[in-house]
Design a protein around this motif. Structure first.
Motif, short mmCIF file in Angstrom:
data_model
loop_
_atom_site.label_atom_id
_atom_site.label_comp_id
_atom_site.label_asym_id
_atom_site.label_seq_id
_atom_site.Cartn_x
_atom_site.Cartn_y
_atom_site.Cartn_z
N UNK A 14 39.54 31.33 27.74
CA UNK A 14 39.68 31.76 28.49
C UNK A 14 40.42 32.87 29.84
N UNK A 15 41.62 32.54 29.36
CA UNK A 15 42.53 32.52 30.65
C UNK A 15 42.87 34.86 29.86
N UNK A 16 42.85 35.26 28.34
CA UNK A 16 43.31 36.66 28.76
C UNK A 16 41.34 36.89 28.75
N UNK A 17 40.12 36.70 28.69
CA UNK A 17 38.99 37.28 28.95
C UNK A 17 39.04 36.94 30.21
N UNK A 18 39.26 36.15 30.78
CA UNK A 18 39.39 35.92 32.56
C UNK A 18 39.88 36.77 32.96
N UNK A 19 40.94 38.14 32.39
CA UNK A 19 42.15 38.60 32.78
C UNK A 19 40.71 40.13 32.57
N UNK A 20 40.27 40.08 31.39
CA UNK A 20 39.49 41.28 31.35
C UNK A 20 38.71 41.57 32.39
N UNK A 21 37.39 40.22 32.50
CA UNK A 21 36.68 39.54 33.17
C UNK A 21 36.93 40.32 35.00
N UNK A 22 38.09 40.10 35.64
CA UNK A 22 38.64 40.86 36.83
C UNK A 22 38.97 42.00 36.89
N UNK A 23 39.85 42.49 35.86
CA UNK A 23 40.19 43.65 35.83
C UNK A 23 38.04 44.71 35.61
N UNK A 24 37.71 44.41 34.92
CA UNK A 24 36.71 44.42 34.98
C UNK A 24 35.75 45.12 36.41
N UNK A 25 35.78 43.48 37.59
CA UNK A 25 35.78 43.86 38.64
C UNK A 25 36.01 43.68 39.34
N UNK A 26 36.93 44.61 39.14
CA UNK A 26 38.35 44.57 40.08
C UNK A 26 38.50 43.65 40.93
N UNK A 27 38.27 43.07 40.53
CA UNK A 27 39.31 41.80 41.33
C UNK A 27 41.03 41.36 41.06
#
Length: 91
Positions: A14-27
């Motif tokens: 959840x932590x590392x894929x959450x970083x990926x998701x935040x980057x993808x969403x520009x957040x």
């Protein structure tokens, strides 16, 4: 595998894929400090946690570096070497 170990694997995901998701969403990443601490302790061991603080990086920035999501430049690599920080190889 103990339940606590299994749950820690889920926190890592959840932590590392959450970083990926935040980057993808520009957040901004929404990593909690407890999750960041758990992942860092797993990757580094309790003995190296103080050395990480000397880098002055946020947990999310360090996790991006340690997981290869963001490359280390020469200066950062030298800092890590000087502090004796070692992490698990992922991937």
């Amino acid at each position: 595998m103990l339940l606590s170990e299994f749950l820690l694997t889920r926190v890592v995901e959840v932590a590392v894929h959450g970083l990926d998701l935040a980057d993808a969403l520009g957040r901004e990443p929404w990593l909690t400090s407890a999750a960041g601490d758990a992942v860092l302790e797993l990757l580094l061991g309790a003995g190296q946690m103080a050395a990480v603080g000397k880098l002055g990086w946020s947990q999310s920035h360090f996790l991006r570096k340690v997981t290869g999501r963001e490359p280390l430049d020469e200066k950062e690599a030298a800092q890590i070497e000087q502090l004796g920080i070692r992490w698990l190889a992922l991937g």
